[in-house]
Motif scaffolding. Sequence first.
Motif, PDB file in Angstrom:
ATOM      1  N   ALA A 138      57.041  84.544  82.658  1.00  0.00           N
ATOM      2  CA  ALA A 138      57.228  83.441  81.732  1.00  0.00           C
ATOM      3  C   ALA A 138      55.907  83.211  80.988  1.00  0.00           C
ATOM      4  O   ALA A 138      54.842  83.617  81.450  1.00  0.00           O
ATOM      5  CB  ALA A 138      57.626  82.175  82.480  1.00  0.00           C
ATOM      6  N   TYR A 139      55.985  82.575  79.829  1.00  0.00           N
ATOM      7  CA  TYR A 139      54.777  82.079  79.163  1.00  0.00           C
ATOM      8  C   TYR A 139      55.172  81.005  78.159  1.00  0.00           C
ATOM      9  O   TYR A 139      56.342  80.884  77.780  1.00  0.00           O
ATOM     10  CB  TYR A 139      53.965  83.200  78.506  1.00  0.00           C
ATOM     11  CG  TYR A 139      54.583  83.837  77.283  1.00  0.00           C
ATOM     12  CD1 TYR A 139      54.345  83.329  76.007  1.00  0.00           C
ATOM     13  CD2 TYR A 139      55.386  84.966  77.390  1.00  0.00           C
ATOM     14  CE1 TYR A 139      54.896  83.927  74.880  1.00  0.00           C
ATOM     15  CE2 TYR A 139      55.936  85.570  76.280  1.00  0.00           C
ATOM     16  CZ  TYR A 139      55.683  85.048  75.019  1.00  0.00           C
ATOM     17  OH  TYR A 139      56.236  85.632  73.915  1.00  0.00           O
ATOM     18  N   ILE A 140      54.193  80.203  77.774  1.00  0.00           N
ATOM     19  CA  ILE A 140      54.429  79.160  76.785  1.00  0.00           C
ATOM     20  C   ILE A 140      53.371  79.224  75.691  1.00  0.00           C
ATOM     21  O   ILE A 140      52.268  79.728  75.902  1.00  0.00           O
ATOM     22  CB  ILE A 140      54.445  77.738  77.404  1.00  0.00           C
ATOM     23  CG1 ILE A 140      53.088  77.378  78.019  1.00  0.00           C
ATOM     24  CG2 ILE A 140      55.564  77.595  78.432  1.00  0.00           C
ATOM     25  CD1 ILE A 140      52.966  75.912  78.460  1.00  0.00           C
ATOM     26  N   ASP A 141      53.744  78.716  74.532  1.00  0.00           N
ATOM     27  CA  ASP A 141      52.818  78.469  73.427  1.00  0.00           C
ATOM     28  C   ASP A 141      52.859  76.977  73.147  1.00  0.00           C
ATOM     29  O   ASP A 141      53.909  76.337  73.288  1.00  0.00           O
ATOM     30  CB  ASP A 141      53.238  79.203  72.150  1.00  0.00           C
ATOM     31  CG  ASP A 141      53.190  80.721  72.282  1.00  0.00           C
ATOM     32  OD1 ASP A 141      52.445  81.228  73.146  1.00  0.00           O
ATOM     33  OD2 ASP A 141      53.896  81.392  71.508  1.00  0.00           O
ATOM     34  N   ALA A 142      51.724  76.437  72.719  1.00  0.00           N
ATOM     35  CA  ALA A 142      51.684  75.005  72.434  1.00  0.00           C
ATOM     36  C   ALA A 142      50.653  74.698  71.353  1.00  0.00           C
ATOM     37  O   ALA A 142      49.741  75.485  71.096  1.00  0.00           O
ATOM     38  CB  ALA A 142      51.360  74.213  73.695  1.00  0.00           C
ATOM     39  N   GLU A 143      50.834  73.535  70.766  1.00  0.00           N
ATOM     40  CA  GLU A 143      49.861  72.970  69.841  1.00  0.00           C
ATOM     41  C   GLU A 143      49.344  71.694  70.505  1.00  0.00           C
ATOM     42  O   GLU A 143      50.137  70.883  70.986  1.00  0.00           O
ATOM     43  CB  GLU A 143      50.546  72.648  68.513  1.00  0.00           C
ATOM     44  CG  GLU A 143      49.665  71.944  67.516  1.00  0.00           C
ATOM     45  CD  GLU A 143      50.442  71.558  66.265  1.00  0.00           C
ATOM     46  OE1 GLU A 143      50.472  72.362  65.323  1.00  0.00           O
ATOM     47  OE2 GLU A 143      51.020  70.456  66.259  1.00  0.00           O
ATOM     48  N   VAL A 144      48.039  71.545  70.569  1.00  0.00           N
ATOM     49  CA  VAL A 144      47.440  70.371  71.199  1.00  0.00           C
ATOM     50  C   VAL A 144      46.720  69.560  70.129  1.00  0.00           C
ATOM     51  O   VAL A 144      45.893  70.098  69.387  1.00  0.00           O
ATOM     52  CB  VAL A 144      46.444  70.782  72.304  1.00  0.00           C
ATOM     53  CG1 VAL A 144      45.787  69.557  72.928  1.00  0.00           C
ATOM     54  CG2 VAL A 144      47.148  71.612  73.366  1.00  0.00           C
ATOM     55  N   LEU A 145      47.062  68.293  70.059  1.00  0.00           N
ATOM     56  CA  LEU A 145      46.377  67.388  69.146  1.00  0.00           C
ATOM     57  C   LEU A 145      45.603  66.364  69.960  1.00  0.00           C
ATOM     58  O   LEU A 145      46.134  65.801  70.924  1.00  0.00           O
ATOM     59  CB  LEU A 145      47.373  66.661  68.241  1.00  0.00           C
ATOM     60  CG  LEU A 145      48.195  67.505  67.270  1.00  0.00           C
ATOM     61  CD1 LEU A 145      49.168  66.625  66.504  1.00  0.00           C
ATOM     62  CD2 LEU A 145      47.300  68.264  66.297  1.00  0.00           C
ATOM     63  N   ASN A 162      50.340  82.145  74.668  1.00  0.00           N
ATOM     64  CA  ASN A 162      50.567  83.063  75.791  1.00  0.00           C
ATOM     65  C   ASN A 162      50.025  82.555  77.119  1.00  0.00           C
ATOM     66  O   ASN A 162      49.433  83.321  77.885  1.00  0.00           O
ATOM     67  CB  ASN A 162      49.966  84.442  75.497  1.00  0.00           C
ATOM     68  CG  ASN A 162      50.591  85.100  74.298  1.00  0.00           C
ATOM     69  OD1 ASN A 162      51.788  84.969  74.064  1.00  0.00           O
ATOM     70  ND2 ASN A 162      49.792  85.804  73.515  1.00  0.00           N
ATOM     71  N   ALA A 163      50.260  81.282  77.423  1.00  0.00           N
ATOM     72  CA  ALA A 163      49.866  80.764  78.736  1.00  0.00           C
ATOM     73  C   ALA A 163      50.837  81.326  79.768  1.00  0.00           C
ATOM     74  O   ALA A 163      52.020  80.995  79.755  1.00  0.00           O
ATOM     75  CB  ALA A 163      49.898  79.240  78.735  1.00  0.00           C
ATOM     76  N   PRO A 164      50.360  82.197  80.669  1.00  0.00           N
ATOM     77  CA  PRO A 164      51.261  82.925  81.565  1.00  0.00           C
ATOM     78  C   PRO A 164      51.782  82.084  82.723  1.00  0.00           C
ATOM     79  O   PRO A 164      51.069  81.248  83.267  1.00  0.00           O
ATOM     80  CB  PRO A 164      50.393  84.074  82.078  1.00  0.00           C
ATOM     81  CG  PRO A 164      49.004  83.519  82.046  1.00  0.00           C
ATOM     82  CD  PRO A 164      48.958  82.562  80.874  1.00  0.00           C
ATOM     83  N   GLY A 165      53.025  82.336  83.083  1.00  0.00           N
ATOM     84  CA  GLY A 165      53.636  81.680  84.229  1.00  0.00           C
ATOM     85  C   GLY A 165      54.129  82.712  85.216  1.00  0.00           C
ATOM     86  O   GLY A 165      55.163  83.336  84.998  1.00  0.00           O
ATOM     87  N   ARG A 166      53.377  82.911  86.258  1.00  0.00           N
ATOM     88  CA  ARG A 166      53.778  83.875  87.288  1.00  0.00           C
ATOM     89  C   ARG A 166      53.186  83.431  88.607  1.00  0.00           C
ATOM     90  O   ARG A 166      52.179  82.738  88.654  1.00  0.00           O
ATOM     91  CB  ARG A 166      53.294  85.281  86.930  1.00  0.00           C
ATOM     92  CG  ARG A 166      51.795  85.379  86.767  1.00  0.00           C
ATOM     93  CD  ARG A 166      51.371  86.773  86.347  1.00  0.00           C
ATOM     94  NE  ARG A 166      49.955  86.817  86.082  1.00  0.00           N
ATOM     95  CZ  ARG A 166      49.414  86.764  84.882  1.00  0.00           C
ATOM     96  NH1 ARG A 166      50.174  86.666  83.827  1.00  0.00           N
ATOM     97  NH2 ARG A 166      48.107  86.804  84.717  1.00  0.00           N
ATOM     98  N   ILE A 167      53.815  83.842  89.683  1.00  0.00           N
ATOM     99  CA  ILE A 167      53.360  83.504  91.027  1.00  0.00           C
ATOM    100  C   ILE A 167      52.802  84.764  91.672  1.00  0.00           C
ATOM    101  O   ILE A 167      53.431  85.824  91.629  1.00  0.00           O
ATOM    102  CB  ILE A 167      54.535  82.977  91.887  1.00  0.00           C
ATOM    103  CG1 ILE A 167      55.216  81.802  91.212  1.00  0.00           C
ATOM    104  CG2 ILE A 167      54.071  82.612  93.283  1.00  0.00           C
ATOM    105  CD1 ILE A 167      54.420  80.552  91.145  1.00  0.00           C
ATOM    106  N   PHE A 168      51.645  84.651  92.296  1.00  0.00           N
ATOM    107  CA  PHE A 168      51.059  85.799  92.986  1.00  0.00           C
ATOM    108  C   PHE A 168      52.021  86.283  94.059  1.00  0.00           C
ATOM    109  O   PHE A 168      52.560  85.499  94.824  1.00  0.00           O
ATOM    110  CB  PHE A 168      49.714  85.429  93.621  1.00  0.00           C
ATOM    111  CG  PHE A 168      49.056  86.583  94.315  1.00  0.00           C
ATOM    112  CD1 PHE A 168      48.444  87.592  93.595  1.00  0.00           C
ATOM    113  CD2 PHE A 168      49.081  86.681  95.691  1.00  0.00           C
ATOM    114  CE1 PHE A 168      47.856  88.663  94.227  1.00  0.00           C
ATOM    115  CE2 PHE A 168      48.489  87.754  96.342  1.00  0.00           C
ATOM    116  CZ  PHE A 168      47.869  88.748  95.605  1.00  0.00           C
ATOM    117  N   GLY A 169      52.259  87.561  94.090  1.00  0.00           N
ATOM    118  CA  GLY A 169      53.165  88.135  95.078  1.00  0.00           C
ATOM    119  C   GLY A 169      54.575  88.335  94.538  1.00  0.00           C
ATOM    120  O   GLY A 169      55.382  89.010  95.132  1.00  0.00           O
TER     121      GLY A 169
END
Length: 196
Positions: A138-145, A162-169
């Motif tokens: 998984a990953y997300i993109d965002a705009e931060v104000l 491309n903030a990654p979402g994964r669990i080790f293992g």
Amino acid sequence: MQIIPKVAAVLLLATIGLPAVAQKIKLIDGDLSALKNEKQVNVEFTYDQLKVGKFDNEADYIQKKTTEYNQKEAGKGDNWAKAWKNDRKDRFEPSFQSLFNENSDTKVGDYSGAKYTLVFHTTFVEPGFNVGVMRKNAYIDAEVLIVETGSKKTVAKISVDNAPGRIFGGFDFDTGERIKEAYAVSGKKLARFINK
């Protein structure tokens, strides 16, 4: 005693086909020095005009997944749709705040009286998948104000890609768990970026 090298080889082969996704955080506009002496910053999360995977409209994605799950088992899709929305407040936002606060002297949270507000606007979610033999992170993109809380005047604009979402293992079979990790990583890396 050749089991360990064989397992290592299998794990290596399983990850070769995965694309490397590197998170990028960039200051687009403004100045972050205003936050230097702030101990508390209000935080808001927004999800309007959210794109999900191949869908330009989140509602279309929810409709498709709800129908698919309900066809497999009555009510499963409806429960999934509820969880999809509830995960924001229950999992994603707390994970972001927790990791941000662990990595910064400036704390984010429900501080409506704070001088500044950090608005984390998620623009894209790739839910990914994990079916054991195959997976996609998984990953997300965002705009931060960063805005002045009272006037909503923008002080700074930051992109998170491309903030990654994964669990080790690789034990992240639950979509919400994968996405939660993307928010946790975003909180951690954004805190460090702002502190620089």
